[in-house]
Design an enzyme around this catalytic site. Structure first.
Site, mmCIF file in Angstrom:
data_model
loop_
_atom_site.group_PDB
_atom_site.id
_atom_site.type_symbol
_atom_site.label_atom_id
_atom_site.label_comp_id
_atom_site.label_asym_id
_atom_site.label_seq_id
_atom_site.Cartn_x
_atom_site.Cartn_y
_atom_site.Cartn_z
ATOM 1 N N PHE A 95 0.816 -1.212 0.000
ATOM 2 C CA PHE A 95 0.000 0.000 0.000
ATOM 3 C C PHE A 95 0.855 1.270 0.000
ATOM 4 O O PHE A 95 0.560 2.216 -0.697
ATOM 5 C CB PHE A 95 -0.905 0.014 1.233
ATOM 6 C CG PHE A 95 -2.171 -0.784 1.055
ATOM 7 C CD1 PHE A 95 -2.486 -1.379 -0.153
ATOM 8 C CD2 PHE A 95 -3.057 -0.932 2.112
ATOM 9 C CE1 PHE A 95 -3.652 -2.104 -0.318
ATOM 10 C CE2 PHE A 95 -4.238 -1.656 1.960
ATOM 11 C CZ PHE A 95 -4.532 -2.243 0.742
ATOM 12 N N ARG A 96 1.935 1.271 0.825
ATOM 13 C CA ARG A 96 2.577 2.554 1.119
ATOM 14 C C ARG A 96 3.966 2.765 0.533
ATOM 15 O O ARG A 96 4.577 3.798 0.793
ATOM 16 C CB ARG A 96 2.594 2.774 2.633
ATOM 17 C CG ARG A 96 1.187 2.956 3.167
ATOM 18 C CD ARG A 96 1.081 3.071 4.671
ATOM 19 N NE ARG A 96 -0.318 3.151 5.056
ATOM 20 C CZ ARG A 96 -1.122 2.094 5.197
ATOM 21 N NH1 ARG A 96 -0.653 0.889 4.991
ATOM 22 N NH2 ARG A 96 -2.391 2.255 5.547
ATOM 23 N N GLN A 136 -0.528 -9.838 8.106
ATOM 24 C CA GLN A 136 -1.627 -8.932 7.728
ATOM 25 C C GLN A 136 -1.998 -9.173 6.270
ATOM 26 O O GLN A 136 -2.913 -8.567 5.750
ATOM 27 C CB GLN A 136 -1.178 -7.477 7.900
ATOM 28 C CG GLN A 136 -0.763 -7.128 9.321
ATOM 29 C CD GLN A 136 0.001 -5.820 9.378
ATOM 30 O OE1 GLN A 136 -0.584 -4.750 9.410
ATOM 31 N NE2 GLN A 136 1.315 -5.890 9.382
ATOM 32 N N HIS A 188 -6.102 -10.489 8.661
ATOM 33 C CA HIS A 188 -7.042 -9.791 7.773
ATOM 34 C C HIS A 188 -7.733 -10.722 6.781
ATOM 35 O O HIS A 188 -8.273 -10.271 5.779
ATOM 36 C CB HIS A 188 -6.307 -8.654 7.038
ATOM 37 C CG HIS A 188 -5.836 -7.572 7.974
ATOM 38 N ND1 HIS A 188 -4.827 -6.690 7.676
ATOM 39 C CD2 HIS A 188 -6.235 -7.240 9.228
ATOM 40 C CE1 HIS A 188 -4.633 -5.869 8.691
ATOM 41 N NE2 HIS A 188 -5.470 -6.185 9.651
ATOM 42 N N CYS A 232 -27.662 -19.705 -5.027
ATOM 43 C CA CYS A 232 -28.901 -19.429 -4.277
ATOM 44 C C CYS A 232 -29.351 -17.984 -4.481
ATOM 45 O O CYS A 232 -30.400 -17.575 -3.986
ATOM 46 C CB CYS A 232 -28.705 -19.712 -2.784
ATOM 47 S SG CYS A 232 -27.852 -18.396 -1.903
HETATM 48 P P1 NAD Z 1 2.123 -1.193 3.899
HETATM 49 O O1 NAD Z 1 1.950 -1.081 2.441
HETATM 50 O O2 NAD Z 1 1.514 -0.160 4.764
HETATM 51 O O3 NAD Z 1 3.677 -1.208 4.235
HETATM 52 C C1 NAD Z 1 4.563 -2.061 3.600
HETATM 53 C C2 NAD Z 1 5.944 -1.841 4.210
HETATM 54 O O4 NAD Z 1 6.813 -2.835 3.698
HETATM 55 C C3 NAD Z 1 6.545 -0.483 3.892
HETATM 56 O O5 NAD Z 1 7.060 0.057 5.096
HETATM 57 C C4 NAD Z 1 7.685 -0.808 2.902
HETATM 58 O O6 NAD Z 1 8.800 0.032 3.065
HETATM 59 C C5 NAD Z 1 8.022 -2.225 3.274
HETATM 60 N N1 NAD Z 1 8.499 -3.066 2.165
HETATM 61 C C6 NAD Z 1 8.017 -3.146 0.901
HETATM 62 N N2 NAD Z 1 8.659 -4.097 0.211
HETATM 63 C C7 NAD Z 1 9.586 -4.616 1.066
HETATM 64 C C8 NAD Z 1 10.557 -5.628 0.950
HETATM 65 N N3 NAD Z 1 10.724 -6.314 -0.177
HETATM 66 N N4 NAD Z 1 11.356 -5.904 2.029
HETATM 67 C C9 NAD Z 1 11.203 -5.219 3.189
HETATM 68 N N5 NAD Z 1 10.305 -4.240 3.350
HETATM 69 C C10 NAD Z 1 9.492 -3.959 2.309
HETATM 70 O O7 NAD Z 1 1.661 -2.663 4.331
HETATM 71 P P2 NAD Z 1 1.103 -3.222 5.726
HETATM 72 O O8 NAD Z 1 1.854 -2.640 6.856
HETATM 73 O O9 NAD Z 1 1.018 -4.687 5.590
HETATM 74 O O10 NAD Z 1 -0.378 -2.641 5.840
HETATM 75 C C11 NAD Z 1 -1.240 -2.586 4.718
HETATM 76 C C12 NAD Z 1 -2.493 -3.447 4.765
HETATM 77 O O11 NAD Z 1 -2.729 -3.804 3.411
HETATM 78 C C13 NAD Z 1 -2.432 -4.743 5.492
HETATM 79 O O12 NAD Z 1 -3.487 -4.742 6.363
HETATM 80 C C14 NAD Z 1 -2.622 -5.854 4.444
HETATM 81 O O13 NAD Z 1 -3.734 -6.631 4.805
HETATM 82 C C15 NAD Z 1 -3.037 -5.149 3.188
HETATM 83 N N6 NAD Z 1 -2.324 -5.587 1.962
HETATM 84 C C16 NAD Z 1 -2.035 -6.901 1.746
HETATM 85 C C17 NAD Z 1 -1.366 -7.302 0.603
HETATM 86 C C18 NAD Z 1 -1.056 -8.769 0.421
HETATM 87 O O14 NAD Z 1 -1.804 -9.607 0.909
HETATM 88 N N7 NAD Z 1 0.023 -9.100 -0.258
HETATM 89 C C19 NAD Z 1 -0.970 -6.352 -0.338
HETATM 90 C C20 NAD Z 1 -1.302 -4.999 -0.106
HETATM 91 C C21 NAD Z 1 -1.960 -4.627 1.052
#
Ligand code: NAD
Length: 240
Positions: A37-38, A105, A123, A154
């Site tokens: 996401f971020r 998550q 989640h 259904c």
């Molecule tokens: P986030 O997007 O908020 O943060 C991801 C973090 O991981 C960032 O700080 C980033 O710098 C770091 N990051 C990215 N790639 C990396 C890597 N290869 N190695 C190390 N660090 C890395 O994600 P979040 O904290 O999990 O929260 C977002 C929410 O979105 C969660 O609740 C999740 O359920 C959901 N989500 C899930 C998926 C999935 O299932 N793959 C994908 C997107 C979002």
């Protein structure tokens, strides 16, 4: 400490324990090609009519299901994904009796695909879907292939078993996660921005002295950690 020295310290910590708990997020799956996401190229930086918090909210699901499923299928139902080095290393540690649980998550099922057994999905999972009326189970392909809003035979609407914004977390899973974290010798947090609550608050239950943070960007918990490794989680875990 240099990056290499940190990896060496992590090796020593891992070698000396049989009670690791891993807590992770979307960053664990970016090396499998699923955007988080971020990060810079994460979903929050992409432009849509509505922000992701709304597109993935219960309100959107309930009031604009066509829009919800268009976004959900496009962004979260990624096809052909495979686990990466991070998923495989965690599964290997569990097999070796070193790791007790993965608390994630993520909703992509990649830890289980890599062989992990004890996976707590805070989640939910895109791999499970249920009819809201008769509770019949449907897999991800059914949702993917359904035009528009997926519907049960259904007539009920099929809902992904995913915790949307505004929805509560499963308390049994949360309680289990609290137990694992509070009893852990080593807690490794990786690939998460630690901003999504209540999941991120679980970290507060850790009582040990070996808190390890592996993330590409800084988090609010870096100052609490005993070891912070800035880098790719797949590369770091693979090097241990
Ligand atoms: P986030 O997007 O908020 O943060 C991801 C973090 O991981 C960032 O700080 C980033 O710098 C770091 N990051 C990215 N790639 C990396 C890597 N290869 N190695 C190390 N660090 C890395 O994600 P979040 O904290 O999990 O929260 C977002 C929410 O979105 C969660 O609740 C999740 O359920 C959901 N989500 C899930 C998926 C999935 O299932 N793959 C994908 C997107 C979002």
């Amino acid at each position: 400490m240099t990056y290499e020295e940190k990896i060496e310290k992590l090796r020593e910590i891992i070698a000396g324990t049989d009670n690791i708990v891993f807590f992770g997020g979307a960053g664990v799956s970016t090396e499998s090609g699923i955007p988080d996401f971020r990060s810079e190229d994460g979903l929050y930086r992409q432009k849509y009519k509505y922000p992701p918090e709304f597109m993935l909210s219960h309100t959107c699901y309930a009031t604009m299901p066509e829009e919800f499923f268009r976004y959900y299928k496009d962004k979260l139902l990624v096809t052909g994904i495979k686990p990466n080095k991070a998923h495989y290393k965690l599964a290997q540690w569990e097999k070796e009796g070193k790791l007790k649980a993965v608390i994630t998550q993520n909703i992509d099922g990649l830890h289980q695909m890599a062989g992990s057994q004890e996976v707590l999905e805070l989640h939910g999972s895109t791999l499970r879907n249920y009819c809201e009326r008769c509770h019949k189970f449907y897999d991800a392909d059914y949702v993917r292939m359904s035009p528009g809003v997926p519907t049960c035979e259904c007539g009920g609407r099929v809902k992904p078993d995913v915790v949307l914004y505004e929805e509560g977390l499963d308390m049994r899973t949360m309680n289990k996660a609290v137990r694992y974290i509070s009893m852990a010798d080593v807690l490794i947090i990786g690939g998460t921005s630690l901003v999504v609550y209540p999941a991120a608050g679980l970290v507060d239950y850790y009582r040990g002295k070996k808190l390890i943070l592996i993330n590409k960007s800084a988090t609010s918990r870096d100052s609490m950690a005993d070891l912070v490794i800035s880098g790719s989680i797949g590369e770091v875990l693979d090097a241990v």
